[in-house]
Design a protein around this motif. Structure first.
Motif, PDB file in Angstrom:
ATOM      1  N   ARG A 143     -38.409  43.373  30.909  1.00  0.00           N
ATOM      2  CA  ARG A 143     -39.204  44.605  30.886  1.00  0.00           C
ATOM      3  C   ARG A 143     -38.885  45.420  32.131  1.00  0.00           C
ATOM      4  O   ARG A 143     -39.101  44.950  33.247  1.00  0.00           O
ATOM      5  CB  ARG A 143     -40.695  44.283  30.822  1.00  0.00           C
ATOM      6  CG  ARG A 143     -41.549  45.517  30.554  1.00  0.00           C
ATOM      7  CD  ARG A 143     -42.976  45.136  30.209  1.00  0.00           C
ATOM      8  NE  ARG A 143     -43.716  46.257  29.702  1.00  0.00           N
ATOM      9  CZ  ARG A 143     -44.973  46.198  29.286  1.00  0.00           C
ATOM     10  NH1 ARG A 143     -45.607  45.035  29.294  1.00  0.00           N
ATOM     11  NH2 ARG A 143     -45.593  47.266  28.834  1.00  0.00           N
ATOM     12  N   TRP A 224     -46.739  41.255  21.527  1.00  0.00           N
ATOM     13  CA  TRP A 224     -45.529  41.883  22.062  1.00  0.00           C
ATOM     14  C   TRP A 224     -44.739  42.591  20.963  1.00  0.00           C
ATOM     15  O   TRP A 224     -43.951  43.497  21.240  1.00  0.00           O
ATOM     16  CB  TRP A 224     -44.657  40.827  22.741  1.00  0.00           C
ATOM     17  CG  TRP A 224     -43.415  41.401  23.348  1.00  0.00           C
ATOM     18  CD1 TRP A 224     -42.147  41.303  22.862  1.00  0.00           C
ATOM     19  CD2 TRP A 224     -43.324  42.190  24.543  1.00  0.00           C
ATOM     20  NE1 TRP A 224     -41.262  41.974  23.676  1.00  0.00           N
ATOM     21  CE2 TRP A 224     -41.966  42.531  24.722  1.00  0.00           C
ATOM     22  CE3 TRP A 224     -44.261  42.632  25.479  1.00  0.00           C
ATOM     23  CZ2 TRP A 224     -41.513  43.293  25.794  1.00  0.00           C
ATOM     24  CZ3 TRP A 224     -43.803  43.392  26.549  1.00  0.00           C
ATOM     25  CH2 TRP A 224     -42.467  43.713  26.695  1.00  0.00           C
ATOM     26  N   GLU A 227     -44.836  46.297  21.026  1.00  0.00           N
ATOM     27  CA  GLU A 227     -43.939  46.902  22.004  1.00  0.00           C
ATOM     28  C   GLU A 227     -42.534  47.017  21.418  1.00  0.00           C
ATOM     29  O   GLU A 227     -41.855  48.034  21.595  1.00  0.00           O
ATOM     30  CB  GLU A 227     -43.908  46.071  23.291  1.00  0.00           C
ATOM     31  CG  GLU A 227     -45.270  45.789  23.909  1.00  0.00           C
ATOM     32  CD  GLU A 227     -45.944  47.045  24.444  1.00  0.00           C
ATOM     33  OE1 GLU A 227     -45.244  48.061  24.629  1.00  0.00           O
ATOM     34  OE2 GLU A 227     -47.173  46.996  24.668  1.00  0.00           O
ATOM     35  N   VAL A 228     -42.090  45.964  20.715  1.00  0.00           N
ATOM     36  CA  VAL A 228     -40.786  45.999  20.042  1.00  0.00           C
ATOM     37  C   VAL A 228     -40.793  47.096  18.972  1.00  0.00           C
ATOM     38  O   VAL A 228     -39.795  47.800  18.778  1.00  0.00           O
ATOM     39  CB  VAL A 228     -40.459  44.634  19.417  1.00  0.00           C
ATOM     40  CG1 VAL A 228     -39.135  44.677  18.660  1.00  0.00           C
ATOM     41  CG2 VAL A 228     -40.430  43.549  20.493  1.00  0.00           C
ATOM     42  N   PHE A 230     -42.515  49.963  18.907  1.00  0.00           N
ATOM     43  CA  PHE A 230     -42.382  51.299  19.494  1.00  0.00           C
ATOM     44  C   PHE A 230     -40.987  51.511  20.074  1.00  0.00           C
ATOM     45  O   PHE A 230     -40.449  52.631  20.006  1.00  0.00           O
ATOM     46  CB  PHE A 230     -43.444  51.512  20.569  1.00  0.00           C
ATOM     47  CG  PHE A 230     -44.757  51.989  20.030  1.00  0.00           C
ATOM     48  CD1 PHE A 230     -44.874  53.252  19.484  1.00  0.00           C
ATOM     49  CD2 PHE A 230     -45.884  51.181  20.058  1.00  0.00           C
ATOM     50  CE1 PHE A 230     -46.080  53.709  18.965  1.00  0.00           C
ATOM     51  CE2 PHE A 230     -47.091  51.622  19.548  1.00  0.00           C
ATOM     52  CZ  PHE A 230     -47.187  52.888  18.994  1.00  0.00           C
ATOM     53  N   LYS A 231     -40.399  50.470  20.645  1.00  0.00           N
ATOM     54  CA  LYS A 231     -39.040  50.601  21.170  1.00  0.00           C
ATOM     55  C   LYS A 231     -38.060  50.899  20.034  1.00  0.00           C
ATOM     56  O   LYS A 231     -37.171  51.754  20.164  1.00  0.00           O
ATOM     57  CB  LYS A 231     -38.630  49.324  21.901  1.00  0.00           C
ATOM     58  CG  LYS A 231     -37.250  49.411  22.532  1.00  0.00           C
ATOM     59  CD  LYS A 231     -36.900  48.141  23.275  1.00  0.00           C
ATOM     60  CE  LYS A 231     -35.503  48.250  23.902  1.00  0.00           C
ATOM     61  NZ  LYS A 231     -35.128  46.995  24.637  1.00  0.00           N
ATOM     62  N   THR A 232     -38.229  50.211  18.903  1.00  0.00           N
ATOM     63  CA  THR A 232     -37.378  50.459  17.744  1.00  0.00           C
ATOM     64  C   THR A 232     -37.598  51.860  17.199  1.00  0.00           C
ATOM     65  O   THR A 232     -36.652  52.562  16.837  1.00  0.00           O
ATOM     66  CB  THR A 232     -37.671  49.422  16.643  1.00  0.00           C
ATOM     67  OG1 THR A 232     -37.511  48.108  17.178  1.00  0.00           O
ATOM     68  CG2 THR A 232     -36.736  49.599  15.460  1.00  0.00           C
ATOM     69  N   LYS A 234     -38.572  54.490  18.838  1.00  0.00           N
ATOM     70  CA  LYS A 234     -38.109  55.533  19.752  1.00  0.00           C
ATOM     71  C   LYS A 234     -36.602  55.486  19.995  1.00  0.00           C
ATOM     72  O   LYS A 234     -35.931  56.517  19.949  1.00  0.00           O
ATOM     73  CB  LYS A 234     -38.853  55.425  21.088  1.00  0.00           C
ATOM     74  CG  LYS A 234     -40.339  55.732  20.980  1.00  0.00           C
ATOM     75  CD  LYS A 234     -41.040  55.543  22.321  1.00  0.00           C
ATOM     76  CE  LYS A 234     -42.522  55.831  22.218  1.00  0.00           C
ATOM     77  NZ  LYS A 234     -43.226  55.628  23.522  1.00  0.00           N
ATOM     78  N   THR A 235     -36.070  54.291  20.268  1.00  0.00           N
ATOM     79  CA  THR A 235     -34.646  54.195  20.609  1.00  0.00           C
ATOM     80  C   THR A 235     -33.771  54.003  19.387  1.00  0.00           C
ATOM     81  O   THR A 235     -32.658  54.526  19.321  1.00  0.00           O
ATOM     82  CB  THR A 235     -34.406  53.035  21.594  1.00  0.00           C
ATOM     83  OG1 THR A 235     -34.780  51.800  20.982  1.00  0.00           O
ATOM     84  CG2 THR A 235     -35.203  53.235  22.858  1.00  0.00           C
ATOM     85  N   ARG A 238     -35.102  56.986  16.916  1.00  0.00           N
ATOM     86  CA  ARG A 238     -35.093  58.235  17.700  1.00  0.00           C
ATOM     87  C   ARG A 238     -36.130  59.232  17.160  1.00  0.00           C
ATOM     88  O   ARG A 238     -35.863  60.398  16.938  1.00  0.00           O
ATOM     89  CB  ARG A 238     -33.709  58.861  17.689  1.00  0.00           C
ATOM     90  CG  ARG A 238     -32.620  57.997  18.304  1.00  0.00           C
ATOM     91  CD  ARG A 238     -31.307  58.737  18.338  1.00  0.00           C
ATOM     92  NE  ARG A 238     -31.396  59.915  19.174  1.00  0.00           N
ATOM     93  CZ  ARG A 238     -30.504  60.912  19.137  1.00  0.00           C
ATOM     94  NH1 ARG A 238     -29.489  60.859  18.305  1.00  0.00           N
ATOM     95  NH2 ARG A 238     -30.657  61.956  19.924  1.00  0.00           N
ATOM     96  N   THR A 261     -38.954  51.565  10.450  1.00  0.00           N
ATOM     97  CA  THR A 261     -39.030  50.732  11.659  1.00  0.00           C
ATOM     98  C   THR A 261     -39.447  49.318  11.323  1.00  0.00           C
ATOM     99  O   THR A 261     -38.884  48.342  11.847  1.00  0.00           O
ATOM    100  CB  THR A 261     -40.018  51.349  12.661  1.00  0.00           C
ATOM    101  OG1 THR A 261     -39.597  52.673  12.994  1.00  0.00           O
ATOM    102  CG2 THR A 261     -40.096  50.520  13.933  1.00  0.00           C
ATOM    103  N   LYS A 332     -31.139  48.612  17.218  1.00  0.00           N
ATOM    104  CA  LYS A 332     -30.408  49.873  17.274  1.00  0.00           C
ATOM    105  C   LYS A 332     -29.176  49.847  16.372  1.00  0.00           C
ATOM    106  O   LYS A 332     -28.952  50.775  15.579  1.00  0.00           O
ATOM    107  CB  LYS A 332     -30.000  50.196  18.714  1.00  0.00           C
ATOM    108  CG  LYS A 332     -29.365  51.572  18.859  1.00  0.00           C
ATOM    109  CD  LYS A 332     -29.120  51.919  20.314  1.00  0.00           C
ATOM    110  CE  LYS A 332     -28.534  53.331  20.449  1.00  0.00           C
ATOM    111  NZ  LYS A 332     -28.297  53.697  21.865  1.00  0.00           N
TER     112      LYS A 332
END
Length: 357
Positions: A143, A224, A227-228, A230-232, A234-235, A238, A261, A332
């Motif tokens: 992190r 957790w 968190e994965v 939201f990361k997926t 956003k990144t 996109r 997602t 990604k």
């Protein structure tokens, strides 16, 4: 945006349960003193606060519990969800089917003793005095600038009775709530890393044993996955690059991306934890056959390959190199591979329609 996702104890994402989207009419600007803000938050009904979304999420979890009476449903939240209204709401549901809650404590709450008298020590101090029941080892994911590492935690567990907030007791008439508390603290943290210290509150009443504490911690660690998620989102997907301004178009677009997602997370999880599964569990026949032909340049086999094989092929279409030093495909490259796959599938369908003309 506040999504509610269903996850199993072994962190397998099952789907999107609910999503609450809203917008702020005014940006947060410091026009009031801290004392005025505290007074406002204390007397303002929770329905007018953004934190109300946590209570709505818990109520949605209770509806799921009613529809799945043979499944234990636990609504897990971080420090922001440490709201007494959630605890009180669970107590007031009586004998009706309800979801349990599990949150990381943010507020050093007042406790009651066996005679319902206020204790002289608050929650955090009470757990410091509690005897350790054992030690456990967990893996903390990477992190920010902190690397992935294995930590040893000292574990304590205790049954408590939470005193309702005194500032609103006369107005809302909240009742005391029974809860199980699990406190952990990292032993010998590395230099430069803040020690892990968690105090978890849950409505699941159990024995004060190390095995029960481990079970509660495993439930919290499953959090957790949000968190994965939201990361997926956003990144990988996109979603922040979307340039739609009208709410009538933006909200349906977000709903579609939430489903995409989840599918990326589901494929990623199963390809890593159950690599020998048949790929038909995540891919349609047209999808895996197209992936195979694009990678191998030959006719696909009659028997469908494993999910690990097809997912690696899909990720290759998204830029995954698959070197010996590389780990398994991530969200990604899987997302980029799905985009390429979708373009080919659309082309195939278009050519079929042209031939039928």
């Amino acid at each position: 945006m506040h999504p509610l996702i269903a996850v199993t104890p072994d962190k397998c994402p099952l789907g999107i349960v609910d999503n609450l989207s809203w917008y702020r009419e005014e940006l947060h600007t410091r026009t009031k003193t801290k004392q005025e803000l505290n007074s406002y938050h204390m007397h303002c009904p929770i329905e007018f606060k953004e934190s109300y979304r946590w209570l709505l999420g818990y109520q949605k979890s209770c509806k799921i519990a009613e529809r799945c009476p043979d499944t234990q449903i636990i609504c897990v939240g971080d420090r922001e969800s440490d709201i007494f209204d959630i605890y009180h709401n669970e107590e007031q549901r009586g004998d009706t089917l309800r979801a349990d809650w599990l949150v990381r404590a943010r507020i050093n709450r007042v406790l009651l003793d066996e005679n319902d008298d206020r204790k002289t020590t608050l929650l955090f101090e009470e757990m410091k005095k509690t005897k350790e029941v054992g030690k456990i080892k967990i893996t903390v994911p990477k992190r920010g600038n902190q690397k992935k590492r294995t930590v040893i935690l000292s574990v304590k567990i205790k049954q408590v009775k939470l005193h309702p907030p005194t500032g609103r007791r006369g107005e809302l008439k909240l009742e005391p709530v029974h809860a199980t508390v699990v406190a952990t603290s990292e032993i010998n943290p590395p230099k430069g890393c803040a020690p892990i210290e968690w105090i978890l509150l849950t409505s699941v009443l159990c024995d004060d044993t190390l095995s029960d504490a481990k079970k509660i911690m495993a439930w919290y660690l499953a959090r957790w996955q949000i968190e994965v998620f939201f990361k997926t989102l956003k990144t990988g997907c996109r979603v922040e690059a979307i340039q739609i301004k009208e709410g009538s178009r933006f909200l349906p677009c977000i709903a579609m991306y939430l489903i995409i997602t989840w599918r990326i997370m589901y494929i990623t999880h199963l390809s890593r934890t159950e690599p020998t599964l048949d790929c038909n569990c995540c891919y349609s026949k047209d999808e895996w056959r197209t992936i195979y032909m694009l990678n191998k340049k030959r006719k696909p086999p009659k028997v469908s390959p494993s999910i690990e094989v097809i997912t690696r092929m899909l990720a290759t279409m998204g830029g995954y190199l698959g070197r010996k030093s590389d780990g398994p495909p991530g969200p990604k490259t899987i997302w980029l591979g799905l985009r390429v796959l979708n373009n080919f599938l659309q082309s195939q369908n278009t050519l079929k329609k042209v031939k039928e003309m």
